[in-house]
Design a protein around this motif. Structure first.
Motif, mmCIF file in Angstrom:
data_model
loop_
_atom_site.group_PDB
_atom_site.id
_atom_site.type_symbol
_atom_site.label_atom_id
_atom_site.label_comp_id
_atom_site.label_asym_id
_atom_site.label_seq_id
_atom_site.Cartn_x
_atom_site.Cartn_y
_atom_site.Cartn_z
ATOM 1 N N ARG A 66 74.689 68.819 -15.214
ATOM 2 C CA ARG A 66 75.313 69.493 -16.360
ATOM 3 C C ARG A 66 74.551 69.178 -17.645
ATOM 4 N N LEU A 67 74.139 67.937 -17.798
ATOM 5 C CA LEU A 67 73.347 67.547 -18.967
ATOM 6 C C LEU A 67 71.981 68.233 -18.953
ATOM 7 N N LEU A 68 71.378 68.358 -17.778
ATOM 8 C CA LEU A 68 70.099 69.066 -17.670
ATOM 9 C C LEU A 68 70.244 70.521 -18.099
ATOM 10 N N TYR A 69 71.343 71.164 -17.715
ATOM 11 C CA TYR A 69 71.567 72.540 -18.144
ATOM 12 C C TYR A 69 71.638 72.607 -19.669
ATOM 13 N N LEU A 70 72.393 71.676 -20.244
ATOM 14 C CA LEU A 70 72.592 71.661 -21.692
ATOM 15 C C LEU A 70 71.282 71.423 -22.440
ATOM 16 N N ILE A 71 70.511 70.462 -22.014
ATOM 17 C CA ILE A 71 69.231 70.152 -22.661
ATOM 18 C C ILE A 71 68.218 71.269 -22.432
ATOM 19 N N GLY A 72 68.302 71.912 -21.276
ATOM 20 C CA GLY A 72 67.356 72.977 -20.952
ATOM 21 C C GLY A 72 67.439 74.178 -21.874
ATOM 22 N N TYR A 90 48.799 88.358 -27.511
ATOM 23 C CA TYR A 90 49.780 88.222 -26.448
ATOM 24 C C TYR A 90 49.320 89.019 -25.238
ATOM 25 N N GLY A 91 49.456 88.406 -24.070
ATOM 26 C CA GLY A 91 49.063 89.063 -22.828
ATOM 27 C C GLY A 91 50.228 89.173 -21.873
ATOM 28 N N VAL A 92 49.952 89.708 -20.707
ATOM 29 C CA VAL A 92 50.979 89.905 -19.685
ATOM 30 C C VAL A 92 51.631 88.570 -19.301
ATOM 31 N N VAL A 93 50.821 87.537 -19.169
ATOM 32 C CA VAL A 93 51.358 86.218 -18.801
ATOM 33 C C VAL A 93 52.377 85.755 -19.841
ATOM 34 N N ASP A 94 52.077 85.989 -21.108
ATOM 35 C CA ASP A 94 52.999 85.599 -22.174
ATOM 36 C C ASP A 94 54.345 86.308 -22.029
ATOM 37 N N TYR A 95 54.291 87.598 -21.790
ATOM 38 C CA TYR A 95 55.530 88.369 -21.694
ATOM 39 C C TYR A 95 56.325 88.035 -20.433
ATOM 40 N N VAL A 96 55.654 87.786 -19.339
ATOM 41 C CA VAL A 96 56.347 87.366 -18.113
ATOM 42 C C VAL A 96 57.032 86.024 -18.354
ATOM 43 N N ASP A 97 56.322 85.114 -18.993
ATOM 44 C CA ASP A 97 56.882 83.791 -19.295
ATOM 45 C C ASP A 97 58.109 83.909 -20.189
ATOM 46 N N LYS A 98 58.013 84.691 -21.241
ATOM 47 C CA LYS A 98 59.141 84.806 -22.172
ATOM 48 C C LYS A 98 60.320 85.526 -21.525
ATOM 49 N N ALA A 99 60.063 86.496 -20.662
ATOM 50 C CA ALA A 99 61.158 87.154 -19.935
ATOM 51 C C ALA A 99 61.858 86.147 -19.023
ATOM 52 N N ALA A 100 61.059 85.348 -18.312
ATOM 53 C CA ALA A 100 61.645 84.320 -17.437
ATOM 54 C C ALA A 100 62.453 83.319 -18.255
ATOM 55 N N GLN A 101 61.938 82.946 -19.413
ATOM 56 C CA GLN A 101 62.650 81.988 -20.257
ATOM 57 C C GLN A 101 63.949 82.573 -20.814
ATOM 58 N N ALA A 102 63.936 83.838 -21.197
ATOM 59 C CA ALA A 102 65.156 84.465 -21.717
ATOM 60 C C ALA A 102 66.249 84.474 -20.648
ATOM 61 N N VAL A 103 65.882 84.856 -19.439
ATOM 62 C CA VAL A 103 66.848 84.853 -18.342
ATOM 63 C C VAL A 103 67.281 83.422 -18.029
ATOM 64 N N LEU A 104 66.343 82.495 -18.057
ATOM 65 C CA LEU A 104 66.660 81.085 -17.789
ATOM 66 C C LEU A 104 67.701 80.560 -18.776
ATOM 67 N N ILE A 105 67.571 80.890 -20.033
ATOM 68 C CA ILE A 105 68.539 80.428 -21.031
ATOM 69 C C ILE A 105 69.938 80.936 -20.692
ATOM 70 N N VAL A 106 70.041 82.198 -20.352
ATOM 71 C CA VAL A 106 71.346 82.780 -19.997
ATOM 72 C C VAL A 106 71.918 82.081 -18.765
ATOM 73 N N VAL A 107 71.090 81.866 -17.763
ATOM 74 C CA VAL A 107 71.540 81.207 -16.534
ATOM 75 C C VAL A 107 71.969 79.767 -16.821
ATOM 76 N N LEU A 108 71.206 79.047 -17.622
ATOM 77 C CA LEU A 108 71.554 77.658 -17.948
ATOM 78 C C LEU A 108 72.867 77.573 -18.719
ATOM 79 N N VAL A 109 73.079 78.480 -19.651
ATOM 80 C CA VAL A 109 74.352 78.491 -20.387
ATOM 81 C C VAL A 109 75.509 78.726 -19.419
ATOM 82 N N TYR A 110 75.358 79.696 -18.530
ATOM 83 C CA TYR A 110 76.398 79.972 -17.546
ATOM 84 C C TYR A 110 76.660 78.749 -16.660
ATOM 85 N N ALA A 115 79.935 74.298 -14.788
ATOM 86 C CA ALA A 115 79.705 73.077 -14.006
ATOM 87 C C ALA A 115 80.878 72.118 -14.202
ATOM 88 N N PRO A 116 81.203 71.378 -13.165
ATOM 89 C CA PRO A 116 82.255 70.365 -13.332
ATOM 90 C C PRO A 116 81.780 69.269 -14.289
#
Length: 118
Positions: A66-72, A90-110, A115-116
């Motif tokens: 739970r703490l890892l989610y919060l810090i992440g 900015y290249g394709v790698v940059d945009y793929v990375d930022k898209a993955a990070q945007a989704v990751l933030i949403v998933v981590l918040v959820y 989490a218990p």
């Protein structure tokens, strides 16, 4: 010690689909950071990728998830303004990375919110 190892193995097998998605997203952004850091010669970028690897190691050791989610969330979010300021092209790698990070933030918040408590 064997009992502890068996417990960790059973916890890994019992990850939810959303936790596996978070793991996949962390792997994507971590690998892309290490790659970009090495290719561009930017040590801080590579170290950010190493930070993601450290988080995965702690996650799979079942260390205060739970703490890892919060810090992440801020760890990942702070990379957006740094990326905008530090990059000139900015290249394709940059945009793929930022898209993955945007989704990751949403998933981590959820995951954090659902989490218990530890």
């Amino acid at each position: 010690m064997v009992n502890s190892q068996n417990n960790s193995a059973s916890r890994i097998g019992s990850l939810t689909q959303l936790q596996w998605l978070a793991v996949a997203l962390v792997l994507v952004t971590g690998v892309l950071h290490v790659y970009a850091g090495v290719v561009e010669g930017r040590v801080p970028v590579a170290l950010a990728g190493v930070g993601y690897a450290g988080a995965l190691a702690l996650f799979f050791r079942d260390y205060r998830r739970r703490l890892l989610y919060l810090i992440g969330v801020p760890y990942t979010a702070v990379q957006f303004p740094i990326w905008i300021v530090a990059k000139t092209e900015y290249g394709v790698v940059d945009y793929v990375d930022k898209a993955a990070q945007a989704v990751l933030i949403v998933v981590l918040v959820y995951l954090y919110l659902n989490a218990p408590s530890e």
